[in-house]
Design a protein around this motif. Sequence first.
Motif, PDB file in Angstrom:
ATOM      1  N   TYR A  41       0.840  -1.214   0.000  1.00 59.12           N
ATOM      2  CA  TYR A  41       0.000   0.000   0.000  1.00 59.12           C
ATOM      3  C   TYR A  41       0.872   1.261   0.000  1.00 59.12           C
ATOM      4  O   TYR A  41       1.080   1.886   1.046  1.00 59.12           O
ATOM      5  N   TRP A  45      -4.316   6.249   2.260  1.00 59.65           N
ATOM      6  CA  TRP A  45      -5.708   5.781   2.379  1.00 59.65           C
ATOM      7  C   TRP A  45      -6.433   6.600   3.438  1.00 59.65           C
ATOM      8  O   TRP A  45      -5.837   6.937   4.471  1.00 59.65           O
ATOM      9  N   TRP A  47      -9.117   6.065   5.739  1.00 59.61           N
ATOM     10  CA  TRP A  47      -9.277   5.692   7.154  1.00 59.61           C
ATOM     11  C   TRP A  47      -7.958   5.257   7.773  1.00 59.61           C
ATOM     12  O   TRP A  47      -7.777   5.374   8.982  1.00 59.61           O
ATOM     13  N   ASP A  48      -7.015   4.796   6.950  1.00 53.10           N
ATOM     14  CA  ASP A  48      -5.690   4.480   7.505  1.00 53.10           C
ATOM     15  C   ASP A  48      -5.067   5.734   8.104  1.00 53.10           C
ATOM     16  O   ASP A  48      -4.565   5.711   9.233  1.00 53.10           O
ATOM     17  N   HIS A  83     -10.938   7.622  -1.268  1.00 52.30           N
ATOM     18  CA  HIS A  83     -10.407   6.529  -0.428  1.00 52.30           C
ATOM     19  C   HIS A  83      -8.896   6.413  -0.573  1.00 52.30           C
ATOM     20  O   HIS A  83      -8.219   6.126   0.407  1.00 52.30           O
ATOM     21  N   TYR A  93       1.088  -0.218  -7.388  1.00 50.82           N
ATOM     22  CA  TYR A  93      -0.139  -0.607  -6.688  1.00 50.82           C
ATOM     23  C   TYR A  93      -1.128  -1.199  -7.696  1.00 50.82           C
ATOM     24  O   TYR A  93      -1.286  -0.679  -8.793  1.00 50.82           O
ATOM     25  N   HIS A  94      -1.826  -2.257  -7.245  1.00 51.42           N
ATOM     26  CA  HIS A  94      -2.644  -3.010  -8.209  1.00 51.42           C
ATOM     27  C   HIS A  94      -3.882  -2.250  -8.697  1.00 51.42           C
ATOM     28  O   HIS A  94      -4.445  -2.583  -9.735  1.00 51.42           O
ATOM     29  N   GLN A 119     -14.153   6.258   1.703  1.00 51.61           N
ATOM     30  CA  GLN A 119     -13.890   5.226   2.722  1.00 51.61           C
ATOM     31  C   GLN A 119     -14.499   5.674   4.051  1.00 51.61           C
ATOM     32  O   GLN A 119     -14.909   6.826   4.172  1.00 51.61           O
ATOM     33  N   GLY A 178     -14.098  -0.516   3.401  1.00 54.73           N
ATOM     34  CA  GLY A 178     -12.816  -0.812   4.044  1.00 54.73           C
ATOM     35  C   GLY A 178     -12.643  -2.300   4.318  1.00 54.73           C
ATOM     36  O   GLY A 178     -11.563  -2.765   4.612  1.00 54.73           O
ATOM     37  N   ASP A 180     -12.903  -5.162   2.419  1.00 59.43           N
ATOM     38  CA  ASP A 180     -13.032  -5.464   0.995  1.00 59.43           C
ATOM     39  C   ASP A 180     -13.751  -6.742   0.590  1.00 59.43           C
ATOM     40  O   ASP A 180     -14.583  -6.731  -0.299  1.00 59.43           O
ATOM     41  N   ARG A 224      -5.069 -13.087   0.829  1.00 59.33           N
ATOM     42  CA  ARG A 224      -5.785 -11.979   0.185  1.00 59.33           C
ATOM     43  C   ARG A 224      -7.122 -12.517  -0.334  1.00 59.33           C
ATOM     44  O   ARG A 224      -7.438 -13.698  -0.201  1.00 59.33           O
ATOM     45  N   TYR A 374      -7.564 -12.070   5.097  1.00 61.71           N
ATOM     46  CA  TYR A 374      -8.066 -10.711   4.868  1.00 61.71           C
ATOM     47  C   TYR A 374      -9.331 -10.409   5.688  1.00 61.71           C
ATOM     48  O   TYR A 374      -9.337 -10.614   6.882  1.00 61.71           O
ATOM     49  N   TRP A 375     -10.423  -9.965   5.072  1.00 63.41           N
ATOM     50  CA  TRP A 375     -11.623  -9.601   5.831  1.00 63.41           C
ATOM     51  C   TRP A 375     -12.609 -10.771   5.928  1.00 63.41           C
ATOM     52  O   TRP A 375     -13.787 -10.590   6.120  1.00 63.41           O
TER      53      TRP A 375
END
Length: 487
Positions: A41, A45, A47-48, A83, A93-94, A119, A178, A180, A224, A374-375
């Motif tokens: 990253y 970002w 919220w980061d 975001h 970055y992708h 975000q 956030g 994802d 991921r 991940y999430w």
Amino acid sequence: MSTGTSVPTLPSDLQDLRATALEVLRGNDLGDVTRPSPTLYPHQWLWDSCFIAIGLRHVDPARAAAEVLSLLRGQWPNGMIPHVIFAEVDDFYHAGPQRWRCDRYVVTASGAQSTGITQPPMIAEAAVRVGEMLDPKARIDFYRALLPGLIRFHEFLHTERDPDDEGLVTLVHSWESGMDNTPPWMEATLPITPRRVKVLRRLGTAEALDALRRDAKEVPAEERLTSADLFTLYRVVRELRRSCYSFRNIRETEVPLVQDVAFNAILVRANDHLVEIAAEAGVKLPKRLTRSMRRCREAMEQLWSQSTYFSRDFRTGELLRHETVGGFLPLYAGVVPEERIDGLVKAMTSPRYWPRYGVASVPADDPAFLPRCYWQGPVWVNINWLLADGLERYGRLEAARELRANVLNLISSSGQMFEYYSPLDGTGAGSNSFSWTAALLLDLLARPDLPEIQAVAARAADRLGTTGVPGARRATDEDRPAAADAG
Ligand code: 2M8
């Protein structure tokens, strides 16, 4: 960023952990913004940066204020704060600027390139926390510099993203939440799966896509989201781009439209903070905005069903009945009636959400649960920060401490700042040297009730048969002040 003087009251082993956190933040410092991690990253970002500022305030409040203000650089003419604001680095970055091509549609406040979505609106929370560390004059200056942009951002959310005046704000991409690849979002996104991905899935050969992704070069693919999910999310970006990022156009497409429970909960809390910030700066908020704020708070009740809160599909009005940790975030918003609190606390500390460590992002008995993915299962430090904060404000001090102690144990067992942690064995996963883990650890270590948290952490480590927090045994039950727990 200043050097961050040592905290005299901290045991030496926690000083080491703190030093590691500071090193991570220093390594990710890009000037007046901080990237989330060195490789995966490389940009800013939304919220980061807010969570990062909440940690940085203990080290360098002026730098923390700059981190928050820097988000305004990316503001769109319609008020949206994006975001991601892209740094001028070689773009590996992708989902970089070329995927969004936003400069065709808008010029951001500073001319910086950005994504076309937003975000979770953590800015007001970060501002208040940073404000607490500034002297009154600096605080008012900071609030006054922030307020015009912040008000426009909240207005954008309540108008552009609530066009039918339902009270709740609608998101147009899971990246806006956030979280994802959280299961309800991936379900909602399924109808827009690209044809070639569907075909590969049917043939059982979707991993052929793995070779085409960049993010999995940094972090093992199994930590991921799947390639099929990722390419579906890229497809959503394409639709947004074709819709010129305007909600009026987007709603006519197949793009998933979700009234996300966590995002709206964060917005309700942010609104409360905005009122506080405006009052202190002597600025009057527009009437229409204060009405929207009230309606948003009231509308959260529509997301409750039986034992938890859910997100809702904007088009059908149906709840997306797939449980995730997002369902607990109304506690952070402060919208949960007292009679529901103990049930929610019981649920979040039950083996479903706390198999060994908690609070997991997805319950362990969910078919989608993957402990290191991940999430889709891992424990996230930022979400636990929000939950602990909410619990504390509801007077559930014991539960808040359990959450904070658990985070301390998770981080200290490896001594490294991982992006997320397995709720089954506590191992770190995702990116390492991750900024918000480092920043929120600094925040935790600066808490006045740290000795109590350490004692809870030590008991948890004994129970689990792990080493636990360094220095924890220095804070025994005997030497801590009489507990004033209401929880
Ligand atoms: C993750 O999301 C980005 C896309 O926004 C990605 O995977 O490339 C999420 O965990 C998100 O919540 C977080 O803000 C971002 C940067 O840490 O990474």
